[in-house]
Scaffold this motif. Structure first.
Motif, mmCIF file in Angstrom:
data_model
loop_
_atom_site.group_PDB
_atom_site.id
_atom_site.type_symbol
_atom_site.label_atom_id
_atom_site.label_comp_id
_atom_site.label_asym_id
_atom_site.label_seq_id
_atom_site.Cartn_x
_atom_site.Cartn_y
_atom_site.Cartn_z
ATOM 1 N N GLU A 9 0.858 -1.182 0.000
ATOM 2 C CA GLU A 9 0.000 0.000 0.000
ATOM 3 C C GLU A 9 0.885 1.220 0.000
ATOM 4 O O GLU A 9 1.858 1.305 0.750
ATOM 5 C CB GLU A 9 -0.884 0.018 1.238
ATOM 6 C CG GLU A 9 -2.244 -0.541 0.972
ATOM 7 C CD GLU A 9 -3.173 -0.365 2.149
ATOM 8 O OE1 GLU A 9 -4.172 -1.069 2.175
ATOM 9 O OE2 GLU A 9 -2.876 0.457 3.039
ATOM 10 N N LEU A 12 1.567 7.610 2.497
ATOM 11 C CA LEU A 12 1.375 9.036 2.249
ATOM 12 C C LEU A 12 2.649 9.762 2.626
ATOM 13 O O LEU A 12 3.064 10.708 2.004
ATOM 14 C CB LEU A 12 0.215 9.572 3.073
ATOM 15 C CG LEU A 12 -1.141 9.092 2.594
ATOM 16 C CD1 LEU A 12 -2.236 9.600 3.496
ATOM 17 C CD2 LEU A 12 -1.380 9.515 1.165
ATOM 18 N N ASP A 13 3.274 9.306 3.687
ATOM 19 C CA ASP A 13 4.465 9.991 4.144
ATOM 20 C C ASP A 13 5.463 8.946 4.625
ATOM 21 O O ASP A 13 5.096 7.873 5.057
ATOM 22 C CB ASP A 13 4.110 10.927 5.307
ATOM 23 C CG ASP A 13 5.309 11.769 5.674
ATOM 24 O OD1 ASP A 13 6.138 12.041 4.785
ATOM 25 O OD2 ASP A 13 5.413 12.144 6.847
ATOM 26 N N GLU A 233 12.760 17.036 -7.842
ATOM 27 C CA GLU A 233 11.499 16.593 -7.258
ATOM 28 C C GLU A 233 10.360 16.717 -8.252
ATOM 29 O O GLU A 233 9.440 15.907 -8.261
ATOM 30 C CB GLU A 233 11.151 17.433 -6.015
ATOM 31 C CG GLU A 233 12.093 17.240 -4.844
ATOM 32 C CD GLU A 233 11.842 15.935 -4.131
ATOM 33 O OE1 GLU A 233 10.861 15.254 -4.445
ATOM 34 O OE2 GLU A 233 12.665 15.590 -3.257
ATOM 35 N N ASN A 234 10.366 17.778 -9.034
ATOM 36 C CA ASN A 234 9.248 18.019 -9.934
ATOM 37 C C ASN A 234 9.688 18.950 -11.070
ATOM 38 O O ASN A 234 9.565 20.163 -10.961
ATOM 39 C CB ASN A 234 8.080 18.637 -9.147
ATOM 40 C CG ASN A 234 6.847 18.815 -10.004
ATOM 41 O OD1 ASN A 234 6.856 18.502 -11.195
ATOM 42 N ND2 ASN A 234 5.787 19.320 -9.412
ATOM 43 N N ARG A 352 3.926 0.476 2.234
ATOM 44 C CA ARG A 352 4.008 -0.386 3.398
ATOM 45 C C ARG A 352 3.385 -1.726 3.044
ATOM 46 O O ARG A 352 2.527 -1.831 2.171
ATOM 47 C CB ARG A 352 3.335 0.232 4.614
ATOM 48 C CG ARG A 352 1.886 0.505 4.438
ATOM 49 C CD ARG A 352 1.383 1.277 5.632
ATOM 50 N NE ARG A 352 -0.064 1.384 5.529
ATOM 51 C CZ ARG A 352 -0.864 1.344 6.568
ATOM 52 N NH1 ARG A 352 -0.374 1.193 7.768
ATOM 53 N NH2 ARG A 352 -2.160 1.463 6.404
ATOM 54 N N ARG A 354 1.203 -4.932 3.759
ATOM 55 C CA ARG A 354 0.097 -5.429 4.576
ATOM 56 C C ARG A 354 0.013 -6.930 4.379
ATOM 57 O O ARG A 354 0.006 -7.415 3.264
ATOM 58 C CB ARG A 354 -1.222 -4.808 4.135
ATOM 59 C CG ARG A 354 -1.377 -3.379 4.546
ATOM 60 C CD ARG A 354 -2.666 -2.865 3.962
ATOM 61 N NE ARG A 354 -3.812 -3.525 4.583
ATOM 62 C CZ ARG A 354 -4.402 -3.056 5.672
ATOM 63 N NH1 ARG A 354 -3.968 -1.959 6.242
ATOM 64 N NH2 ARG A 354 -5.440 -3.677 6.178
#
Lengths: 375, 505
Positions: A9, A12-13, A233-234, A352, A354
């Motif tokens: 998954e 987000l951070d 980064e962008n 992460r 799961r």
């Protein structure tokens, strides 16, 4: 559908601690993997690792060798960290190192009229310039013609390598070197001084450490560093903010080339005292530095540490090769496996895992219609 | 009391993401054959909940019942087997393939010429639900509305009788929205169950039988649509009363700030995306550009911001020819730009403070010589965060951790704090919740009162009508007409969006 299912998954951070722990765990995992290989080769992994560690850090001699080999790794690694931060994937530090060595040799042997105290500084400047110019070729191709810098910078490694071969077998072949593909020895004024009886050419070491520290402040504290971070980064945001893409690409690749070139100067003027065939000058420091930079998570300050550790691995690897009668490719295998694990380890900072257990934990699936399941 | 039969029941669904409780013990009951609206602001957890039902996410807690059976949905293929279909906001079609090929893509049977077998079904769906699509058309030739029909057909072809539509109207013209609503009603009449996710109140009333309102991951209410009204739903959704009319003060127009003459701009694929557009905007005026996405609005805005070259024509800023000036020069002469895609205007991994100086980082006081001044950058950030009410844990927080509304506030703070003479805002409120939308619109109006010329590109017609002084409609790279706001109504603009010319005012 009744097995344990493992899925990834997106995070987000990424917590800070995870960013620090991941490379360490990745290297440990790589070491476990290599241990299996040792076992297959009939070597007790614990013995092998002990030998590596003792070989690299267990004696003054080992330590001094580790420090010596850390010099080119730190120089190239700090430069690559800057370049990779801008998402400019300069893979050709090895070639830039070699042209730096060529330029230094030229200044050492073929440029008359330089006063002795200025000989070495001139060699460093020439090496840095040569490395930077060599690196600007893929930089220009990328920024102007959208050619993939991974490919072009890598190809230029082979060209640089053949150039060295051409010189040491041909025009620059030393008069006193009989059959060997070496140039003449550098004059004493072109030799970098050593620390005591070690091979540590300390002026280069000082340059390397300063370079890493300055690189860090350059990225974090200057407006060009800001442009580098934004571009990496962008790139879209960099364009939107009116940043000059061409300039940023040339800047980062030029800096990384210059630092690699300086590393080349250090090798010929600090270790060998002459230009030799390419593998004799660098056993792939420019490539190993890619691992150094990634392992440091592209932080030039951390390159000081990872450069030292990877250097220890090179020195220790050499030690076990002889002692345990392992093939010469062992050290390369080491490097490859570690890079693979470190790069894959990055996955866990972005995702992460799961793990879901089957029905045993939670009764499920088809029950009679309308009947509620209580757990 | 006898409950009508339930197509879907979700009980006590909990879904945590790091730092966020996306679904907090959500209960949802959807009756068979009804149209159920799932209403909520962005980040309320609507899409998460539906992704759980469709097997994309897995709930941390809770149970799901489909047609009365307790089920575990591990993947979308499980969901499809249970008769659940989902149409995502972004379509998942192969542009170079035909409609029929897309419909059968990925199905195991029949192995040979599967699209032939599909034709019969496609005709049937067309008759039954008004889902008219040409099976031989290639996807790239179709409008957004048609592509959406293909997505719906795809789900139905896989046997879906429970259909989830995620923000289905975001890409459509008003006419297409009306057709979609009719289709949804017909599907329900034929016994299908439809769940649609939206944050637009009008759509709830246009199509749904019942509505469940989510706020901050929790269900606030489930209501019969016929027994509620817009005001109540808005209050439930936002948690407070919402202004529906913005106060637009009369402003005396200043001199012309922007003048565009016969501008031609190429799109990404080299096609002419803007074909000879001319208009002007005065100080203190908002010119709204309406149109369905992809009709040249983005290319126009990018050309004005210096991010895309004009191949023909001229752009004048306060009388000076600035055609094809680089973005930095334009920014320094007072052109500010809020891009359509928020990621374009931000660097998600950098801090809020750094994002706030994205354009001014190399100027005093943020930069002395070559060194950045962290203190000046921090002070600037604190000031803007306070002034524009950006909700962030700290100025050092990576921007990506903020909500969409707060990211947009930060962008607007950066773009408007330097007193621009021209503000280009493209879809400034798309995807934002009601509260943030209200704030963004008020900021645009405040800019207008300060004498900024504002170019507002939006697909939200209500927004265009509310804010603009004049309205231009773009279709196929051309301006179909420019109307004063007083003379504009949804019907006229809708026709112009579909390519029918009107007079230029």
């Amino acid at each position: 559908m009744n097995w344990v299912s493992i899925r990834l998954e997106k995070r987000l951070d990424t917590p800070r601690w995870l960013n620090a722990v991941t490379p360490v765990l990745s290297v440990l995992a790589a070491l476990v993997f290599i241990a299996v290989l040792f076992y297959i080769l009939g070597v007790n992994p614990l013995v092998a690792y002990r030998r590596i560690f003792m070989g690299a850090f267990g004696s003054l001699y080992g330590l001094s060798e580790t420090l010596t080999k850390a010099i080119p790794l730190i120089l190239c690694g700090a430069g690559l960290a800057i370049s990779f931060r801008a998402r400019v994937y300069n893979i050709g530090a090895e070639g830039q190192l070699l042209v730096g060595a060529i330029a230094a040799t030229w200044v050492a042997l073929f440029v008359p009229g330089i006063p002795d105290p200025l000989r070495l500084p001139a060699m460093f400047v020439a090496g840095a310039l040569a490395g930077a110019l060599w690196a600007l070729i893929p930089g220009l191709l990328k920024a102007k013609l959208r050619q993939d810098e991974v490919l072009t910078s890598l190809m230029l490694v082979y060209i640089a390598s053949e150039l060295v071969n051409h010189l040491v077998y041909g025009p620059w072949k030393g008069a006193q070197e009989w059959g060997f593909p070496y140039t003449d020895k550098f004059p004493p004024s072109a030799i970098i001084p050593h620390l005591g009886t070690t091979r540590i050419h300390y002026p280069t070491l000082i340059i390397a450490v300063l370079a890493a520290i300055l690189a860090y402040y350059f990225i974090q504290r200057t407006r060009w560093g800001f442009e580098i971070r934004v571009t990496g980064e962008n790139p879209e945001a960099a364009r939107y903010a009116g940043m000059n893409y061409l300039r940023t690409v040339l800047l980062v690749i030029g800096i990384s080339g210059a630092l690699a070139g300086i590393a080349g100067v250090g090798e010929v003027a600090g270790i060998h005292g002459r230009l030799r065939y390419p593998q004799g000058i660098s056993p792939g420091y420019g490539f190993t530095a890619i691992i150094v930079a990634w392992l440091a998570r592209l932080n030039p300050l951390a390159v000081l540490l990872t450069g030292f550790l990877i250097s220890g691995l090179l020195v220790g690897g050499d030690a076990i090769q002889l002692a345990l009668n392992l093939p010469a490719a062992t050290v390369h295998l080491f490097n490859g496996v570690i890079l693979l694990f470190v790069l894959s380890g990055d996955l866990f900072t972005r995702y992460r895992v799961r793990i879901e257990f089957p029905a045993r934990m939670a009764p499920a699936v088809a029950v009679r219609p309308g009947v509620e399941v209580k757990e | 009391m006898a409950e009508p039969s339930l197509a879907v029941e979700m009980r006590g669904i909990v879904k945590r993401f790091p730092g966020v409780l996306a679904n907090d013990h959500v209960n949802l009951a959807v009756r068979t054959g009804e149209v159920h609206a799932l209403l909520g602001e962005n980040g309320a957890g609507k899409t998460t909940l539906m992704n759980i039902l469709y097997g994309i996410y897995h709930p941390d807690e809770g149970e799901i019942f489909v047609k009365g059976k307790h089920v575990r949905i591990h993947s979308p293929s499980d969901a499809i087997r249970l008769g659940i279909g989902m149409v995502h906001q972004q379509f998942r079609l192969v542009p170079s393939h035909t409609v029929a090929e897309n419909v059968v893509l990925g199905l195991p049977r029949p192995f040979f010429f599967p699209e032939r077998a599909a034709r019969q079904k496609l005709r049937e769906f067309a008759q039954k639900y008004g889902l008219e699509v040409d099976p031989d058309a290639r996807i790239w030739q179709l409008s957004a509305g048609e592509q959406q029909r293909v997505e719906i057909v795809k789900a139905l072809y896989r046997g879906a009788d429970i259909l989830i539509l995620d923000e289905p109207t975001s890409m459509l013209t008003p006419q297409e929205i009306r057709e979609l609503m009719a289709t949804v009603r017909r599907m329900a009449a034929e016994g299908k169950t439809v769940i649609f996710i939206t944050h637009k109140l009008d759509e709830v009333f246009a199509a749904s039988d019942r509505v469940t309102v989510l706020r901050q991951g929790k269900v606030v209410a489930t209501l019969e649509t016929s027994q509620t009204d817009k005001r109540e739903l808005a209050r439930l959704m936002v948690g407070r009363d919402v202004l529906f009319r913005l106060e637009k003060k009369p402003v005396t127009l200043g001199p012309t700030v922007l003048e565009v003459k016969n501008l031609h701009v190429r799109g990404d694929r080299g096609q002419m995306a803007v074909k000879g557009v001319s208009f002007h905007i005065a100080a203190g005026e908002i010119l709204g550009i309406a149109g369905v996405a992809g009709n040249g609005q983005r290319e126009l805005a990018e050309a004005l911001a210096g991010l895309r070259p004009a191949v023909k024509g001229h752009v004048f800023l306060k009388g000076k020819d600035v055609t094809n000036q680089p973005p930095r020069v334009l920014a320094r002469s007072g052109v500010c730009y809020v891009p359509a895609e928020r990621p374009v205007g931000t660097v998600p991994n950098l801090s809020v403070a750094e994002n706030l100086v994205l354009k001014a980082y190399d100027q005093s006081p943020f930069c002395n010589g070559i060194f950045l001044d962290p203190e000046a950058i921090a002070n600037h950030a604190d000031r803007l965060i306070a002034e524009y009410g950006v909700a962030t844990p700290s100025r050092e927080t990576p921007l990506k951790l903020l909500s969409g509304g707060n990211i947009q506030r930060a962008i607007l703070a950066r773009e408007t704090s330097c007193a621009p003479s021209l503000l280009i805002a493209v879809h400034p409120t798309s995807g934002l919740d009601v509260g943030a939308t209200e704030y963004i619109r008020q900021t645009l109006l405040a800019q207008r009162e300060q004498g900024t010329a504002v170019l507002l590109v939006s697909e939200d017609l209500e927004e265009i009508l509310q804010l603009s002084d004049r309205i231009a409609v773009m279709y196929g790279g051309e301006i179909m007409g420019i109307l004063p706001a007083e003379q504009a109504d949804l019907e006229t603009i809708g026709l112009m969006m579909a390519g029918i010319h009107r007079e230029v005012a």
